[in-house]
Write an enzyme that holds these catalytic residues in place. Structure first.
Site, PDB file in Angstrom:
ATOM      1  CB  CYS A  78      -3.883  29.009 -17.698  1.00 47.12           C
ATOM      2  SG  CYS A  78      -2.915  29.783 -16.375  1.00 47.12           S
ATOM      3  CG  HIS A 135      -8.131  30.436 -15.907  1.00 54.03           C
ATOM      4  ND1 HIS A 135      -7.890  29.082 -15.996  1.00 54.03           N
ATOM      5  CD2 HIS A 135      -7.041  30.978 -15.329  1.00 54.03           C
ATOM      6  CE1 HIS A 135      -6.700  28.817 -15.479  1.00 54.03           C
ATOM      7  NE2 HIS A 135      -6.161  29.952 -15.074  1.00 54.03           N
ATOM      8  CD  GLU A 167     -11.222  27.812 -16.954  1.00 55.66           C
ATOM      9  OE1 GLU A 167     -10.294  27.590 -16.158  1.00 55.66           O
ATOM     10  OE2 GLU A 167     -11.046  28.321 -18.093  1.00 55.66           O
TER      11      GLU A 167
END
Length: 195
Positions: free
Chosen positions: A77, A175, A177
């Site tokens: 990001c 992202h 994750e």
């Protein structure tokens, strides 16, 4: 394997630590240059405003360290955007690892782009066994245009770079994750890259 997440005051660390733990690894949070240099893999996260984040990097000297790293480095990001040459956010010079300037979406579209969008034209070992047009989670108002280092593309107003690669440096606008099983697969691919 020693995994270091660079700690420079730009949040969203916890979800990355949990995702790495789900893959069976442990990550250390550090701003210590020696520890970062000694890592097998380095993750450069970022949530927040570019000029403030860059100020934090400069205060710790990490702005000069990061471009010299030789192991695989993944910017996520804002981390990816700070690895570019310049960003319109706060009119901020970045680390110059990726040869592209970050610009703001036009007023014609809602910002931030927030939620799920697809990635395609996948061109890297980072996307091993990842299908075209998988959905990733994004939250951003600025983007890197398509360039020679683009390894994944997303459409929002126009096609832009949702991932970049230059030598041992990788960046994802999305992202991983927070992107479910496919995001974890991309993180696992990063962690399995040969140094």
């Amino acid at each position: 394997m020693k995994i270091v997440i660079i700690n420079y005051g730009a949040g969203n660390i916890q979800s990355i630590i949990f995702a790495i733990e789900r893959l069976g690894y442990k990550a250390v949070l550090s701003n210590d240059p020696a520890e970062i240099k000694a890592a097998d893999k380095v993750i450069f996260p970022g949530v927040g405003e570019a000029s403030y984040a860059m100020k934090m990097l400069k205060e710790s000297g990490l702005n000069t360290l990061i471009p010299t790293l030789t192991q695989p480095v993944l910017g996520i990001c804002l981390g990816m955007q700070l690895m570019c040459k310049h960003t319109q956010e706060g009119n901020t010079d970045g680390l110059g690892i990726f040869d592209v300037d970050v610009v703001k979406f036009s007023p014609k579209v809602k910002v931030p782009q927030m939620g799920w969008n697809t990635i395609y034209n996948l061109k890297s070992g980072l996307f091993k066994d990842v299908a075209e047009n998988e959905y990733m989670y994004l939250v951003h108002s600025f983007y890197a245009p398509l360039c020679a280092e683009t390894i994944a593309t997303t459409d929002y107003e126009m096609a832009y770079s949702s991932a970049l690669e230059n030598k041992n440096f990788f960046g994802t606008q999305f992202h991983p994750e927070k992107s479910g099983d496919v995001g974890e697969k991309i993180l696992a691919n990063f962690l399995e890259l040969k140094n």
